[in-house]
Structure formats: C-alpha cells, structure tokens
Design an enzyme around this catalytic site. Structure first.
Site, PDB file in Angstrom:
ATOM      1  N   ARG A 162      -8.952  17.185   3.514  1.00 52.01           N
ATOM      2  CA  ARG A 162      -9.879  17.372   2.389  1.00 52.01           C
ATOM      3  C   ARG A 162     -11.219  17.901   2.900  1.00 52.01           C
ATOM      4  NH1 ARG A 162      -9.281  11.416   0.165  1.00 52.01           N
ATOM      5  NH2 ARG A 162      -8.000  11.144   2.027  1.00 52.01           N
ATOM      6  N   ARG A 216      -2.971  -2.114  -3.299  1.00 48.31           N
ATOM      7  CA  ARG A 216      -4.131  -1.237  -3.192  1.00 48.31           C
ATOM      8  C   ARG A 216      -4.010  -0.171  -4.270  1.00 48.31           C
ATOM      9  NH1 ARG A 216      -4.996   3.868   0.603  1.00 48.31           N
ATOM     10  NH2 ARG A 216      -7.219   4.233   0.275  1.00 48.31           N
ATOM     11  N   LEU A 272     -13.983   6.088   9.398  1.00 47.06           N
ATOM     12  CA  LEU A 272     -13.525   7.385   9.892  1.00 47.06           C
ATOM     13  C   LEU A 272     -12.041   7.332  10.199  1.00 47.06           C
ATOM     14  CD1 LEU A 272     -16.475   8.131  12.375  1.00 47.06           C
ATOM     15  CD2 LEU A 272     -16.325   8.636   9.920  1.00 47.06           C
ATOM     16  N   HIS A 325     -12.854   3.785  -0.439  1.00 44.60           N
ATOM     17  CA  HIS A 325     -12.692   2.959   0.764  1.00 44.60           C
ATOM     18  C   HIS A 325     -13.387   1.605   0.601  1.00 44.60           C
ATOM     19  CE1 HIS A 325     -12.148   6.979   3.001  1.00 44.60           C
ATOM     20  NE2 HIS A 325     -10.957   6.432   2.855  1.00 44.60           N
ATOM     21  N   ASN A 374     -10.839   3.927  17.446  1.00 46.82           N
ATOM     22  CA  ASN A 374     -10.036   4.318  18.608  1.00 46.82           C
ATOM     23  C   ASN A 374     -10.545   5.507  19.417  1.00 46.82           C
ATOM     24  OD1 ASN A 374      -7.764   2.389  18.276  1.00 46.82           O
ATOM     25  ND2 ASN A 374      -7.533   3.445  16.321  1.00 46.82           N
ATOM     26  N   ARG A 430      -6.484  13.247  17.165  1.00 44.19           N
ATOM     27  CA  ARG A 430      -5.992  13.130  18.540  1.00 44.19           C
ATOM     28  C   ARG A 430      -5.520  14.482  19.065  1.00 44.19           C
ATOM     29  NH1 ARG A 430      -2.132   8.226  16.904  1.00 44.19           N
ATOM     30  NH2 ARG A 430      -1.910   9.740  15.204  1.00 44.19           N
ATOM     31  N   GLU A 457      -7.931  -3.852   5.397  1.00 45.19           N
ATOM     32  CA  GLU A 457      -7.854  -3.748   3.948  1.00 45.19           C
ATOM     33  C   GLU A 457      -6.741  -4.615   3.384  1.00 45.19           C
ATOM     34  OE1 GLU A 457      -8.889   0.892   3.255  1.00 45.19           O
ATOM     35  OE2 GLU A 457      -7.598   0.388   4.959  1.00 45.19           O
ATOM     36  N   GLY A 517      -9.266   4.315  11.700  1.00 46.78           N
ATOM     37  CA  GLY A 517      -8.486   4.852  12.809  1.00 46.78           C
ATOM     38  C   GLY A 517      -9.270   5.604  13.859  1.00 46.78           C
ATOM     39  N   ILE A 518     -10.051   6.598  13.451  1.00 42.79           N
ATOM     40  CA  ILE A 518     -10.850   7.367  14.407  1.00 42.79           C
ATOM     41  C   ILE A 518     -12.025   6.540  14.904  1.00 42.79           C
ATOM     42  CG2 ILE A 518     -12.290   9.423  14.706  1.00 42.79           C
ATOM     43  CD1 ILE A 518     -10.556  10.776  12.532  1.00 42.79           C
ATOM     44  N   ASN A 549       0.871  -1.172   0.000  1.00 42.80           N
ATOM     45  CA  ASN A 549       0.000   0.000   0.000  1.00 42.80           C
ATOM     46  C   ASN A 549       0.904   1.217   0.000  1.00 42.80           C
ATOM     47  OD1 ASN A 549      -1.854   2.038   0.416  1.00 42.80           O
ATOM     48  ND2 ASN A 549      -2.815   1.112   2.210  1.00 42.80           N
TER      49      ASN A 549
END
Length: 404
Positions: free
Chosen positions: A240, A92, A208, A180, A331, A284, A378, A327-328, A8
């Site tokens: 973005r 990917r 997210l 995605h 976590n 974060r 993925e 990720g978001i 990737n």
C-alpha cells in the site's frame, strides 16, 4: 479446561490461538496455529504452549477453497483432536467505523452493520467477517466478540478526526479513524509494567510490519495516528502506498482509464515497497538485495517514518519516548538504526550493541529520549476483551493478567 479461541482471518489464511482461562482472569496461550494457502496450497500448522508441533498437514485445494472451509477444517481439528470447546470466540475486525468504539458481542444485526464498512477496508473486512458468519450458522449459541482495530483511536479530538470537507460527509462517516488499534492498545497497557516512568507520558509507537502505521499516545490514549479514513494512509507499506495526493487517484481514472475497482486493487496490492522496489513487499528480501530500487524503497520507508514522527510529536506537543513494534519493528535492527538516525534532532542516540541483540531498551543512557522495542500481542488483547465481555459485559481492564 475453559478456553477462549481467537481468530484473525485474512484473504488466504486463518490464524488462530487458544487460551486457557485460569484463576483471577489469567490467560495462558495453549495453541497457536494457522490455515494458510487457502484456495492454492492449503496447509494447517499448529504448535503448543512450548512451541512443540501439534499439526502440519496439507490438504487438496478443493477441500479448503475459502475461509469458511478453512474454519471448518481447523475447527474440526481443534474439537476432535485437541478437545477444544471454547467458551467464546474473539475476532479481529479491522473497521468498526464511528459506531463501535469498544469490543461488542456479535449478533446478526452487528454483522449487518459491519458489512456496510466493507468499502472502507476491502482488503480485510470481508475476510474478518467470513468466520463470524460461519460460526453464527454452525454454532449459533457460541458467544462471539468483535474487537476493532479502529476502537483505540476513538479518543481523538474533533480537530484530529475531521477532514476539511463539508460536514455532511463527516456525519456520513468520512473521517479519520486510524488502525492497528489492538496493537497500540496492547503496547499502552504493557508499558506500565516494563517502563513505568514513561507509560503515561508522550509516546510515539511505530507499528512496522507489512501494514505499517504510527500512533501518538498520551496518558495511555491515542491522540493522533498516521492512518485515516482507510488503511491506505500514512506510511508506505508492503503493498500500500501510504500518504498519496488525491490527484493521483483522479489521474489514474481520467488519464489511465482505470475504474474505481481497478484503482482500489492497484492501491491495495501493487504499491508500497512492492511497487517501489519492483521486487518484493518483504522487507527481509529488500534488505538482502543490492538493487537500486530495493534501496530506494527502504529509503522512502525510513524517510516517511522520520517525517511522521515530527508530525506526531507536534500533536503531542513534545516527545518522551519512542517504541518500535510489529514484524519489522521487532526484528530488523537495520531499519531501527536508520529510523533512529532520523530521530537525531530529538536528541535520540542509539546503543548499537543493544539494538543488534534486540534488547528491550536500545537507546544509550545519555539519549534525550528513550527508545524501546516492545513485541506486540494483538491476539492476547482480543482474548482479554473476549473474556471480560463474557464475564461481566465490559471490555478488558487492567485486572486481566498475562502469562506467556
């Protein structure tokens, strides 16, 4: 040991994973690594199946100036020190356009067709194709498979696929694609094992992360997505803007004098959470900040997720489950809690304790709609597709098993 290598590649990093191929198509992750800081502070890091460190090395800038050089360094390490000689390499590739609705074996003709899609994914596509080209030159007999982030969404209806523009533009490829897809495909194929009661029903999945989107899934297939022609659409993201009136682009060009190239760079790199907060594109850091603009950026992010949930529920004609991933989504208990507040009109109620401990099911038993947190994978999806094409010329099906 037979292995599959998954690559990737981004603009400043190349992530890779090595999977061993075991009985009955089972894939087991053996190595996970990345070469980051390409062109600035190159560093190779890798860990084994149990998380043990296998490598942590820094290199001079001139030794790893670009993605092909990073591939060469990482490839030499894998071959010479880890004795990895893969059966095939899976990549990917963000944009497959209207033509590619499933993974394909790569040759020079495929690369040429994918290269024409670079204007639709300028932040990703050139870097996705760089290692493909490098391997074609250096290892021309090694099978390579392209797996597309757009492919999962090719099940959309014509109504969902079209913009209200002349048909000629649609026939030229100006249409809604969605992205995605590898993440959404993984979630779709994983739900029957973890939540069979909702796996084939009406589900919204919220991917997210630094890139963010949402997908409406019914019967295991994509019905609608928040992203469209490019990966700029839909939710605000790390850098973005998400949904944007086209008039803003016209304003930037006519009143601010920005060229098309400058507008493109601005929209991909200087907007979203970074632009709104003026601080960072990292959620974060924003959650830890007391800045008014940081709070505004988070508010906008959560608000748009709530709005788009309503749109996707309309596309599904109802809603039976909501899933957080990436990720978001995986976590940040705080972001999940705030999103669930916006889903209250669906009858959703959060179990705060389960959410805080990042449980799989974070809604209360009396919630009208269950809310799940499902880690995405993925890379495993790419490995499965690559192995399936190698074995029988077909993309992955449910017979391929996962072993963590």
């Amino acid at each position: 040991m037979d292995t599959i290598l998954v690559v990737n590649a981004g603009s400043s990093s190349v992530k890779f994973q090595v999977y061993s191929v075991e009985g009955e198509g089972t894939l087991r992750r053996q190595i996970k690594g990345q070469m980051d800081g390409i062109g600035t502070r190159p560093r190779l890091r890798a860990s084994g199946a149990n998380g043990d460190s296998r490598a942590d090395r820094c290199y001079p800038i001139e030794a790893v100036a670009n993605v092909p050089a990073a591939m060469e360094v990482a490839g030499d390490w894998l071959r010479n020190e880890m004795q990895v000689n893969p059966l095939a390499v899976g990549h990917r590739v963000v944009h497959g356009g209207a033509e590619f609705d499933r993974p394909v074996l790569i040759d020079h003709g495929v690369v040429a067709r994918l290269d024409r899609l670079v204007p639709l994914a300028p932040l990703h596509q050139p870097h996705n194709l760089a290692p493909v080209r490098s391997i074609l030159v250096n290892f021309p007999k090694l099978p390579q498979v392209a797996c597309f982030d757009t492919a999962f969404h090719r099940t959309h209806s014509a109504v969902a696929d079209h913009y209200a523009i002349p048909h000629q533009l649609h026939s030229e490829g100006v249409r809604r694609y969605g992205f995605h897809g590898l993440s959404y495909e993984y979630i779709s194929k994983t739900l029957p094992q973890i939540a069979p009661e909702i796996a084939t029903r009406r589900i919204i999945v919220a991917h997210l992360g630094s890139g963010a989107s949402m997908c409406a899934i019914k019967g295991g297939q994509s019905v609608e997505s928040t992203m469209g022609f490019t990966a700029l659409d839909g939710l605000p993201m790390g850098t973005r803007p998400g949904q944007l009136d086209p008039g803003v682009v016209l304003y930037l060009m006519s009143e601010k004098g920005l060229s098309a190239a400058k507008v493109q760079d601005f929209l991909y790199r200087d907007c979203g959470l970074k632009g709104l907060s003026g601080i960072s594109n990292d959620m974060r850091e924003l959650e830890a900040s007391d800045s008014f603009n940081a709070k505004l950026a988070i508010d906008c992010f959560v608000y748009r997720i709530g709005l788009n949930a309503g749109m996707l529920a309309a596309a599904l004609q109802g809603l039976d489950a909501f899933v957080f991933t990436a990720g978001i989504g995986e976590n940040s208990a705080g972001i999940r809690a705030r999103v669930v507040e916006h889903l209250g009109w669906f009858g959703v109620t959060l179990d705060a304790a389960e959410n805080a401990r990042h449980a799989r099911l974070i809604s209360r038993p009396d919630s009208a709609i269950p809310v799940y947190v499902v880690p995405t994978d993925e890379e495993l999806m790419i490995a499965q597709h690559t192995l399936a094409l190698l074995m029988n010329g077909k993309s992955h099906d449910s017979r391929t098993k996962r072993v963590s």
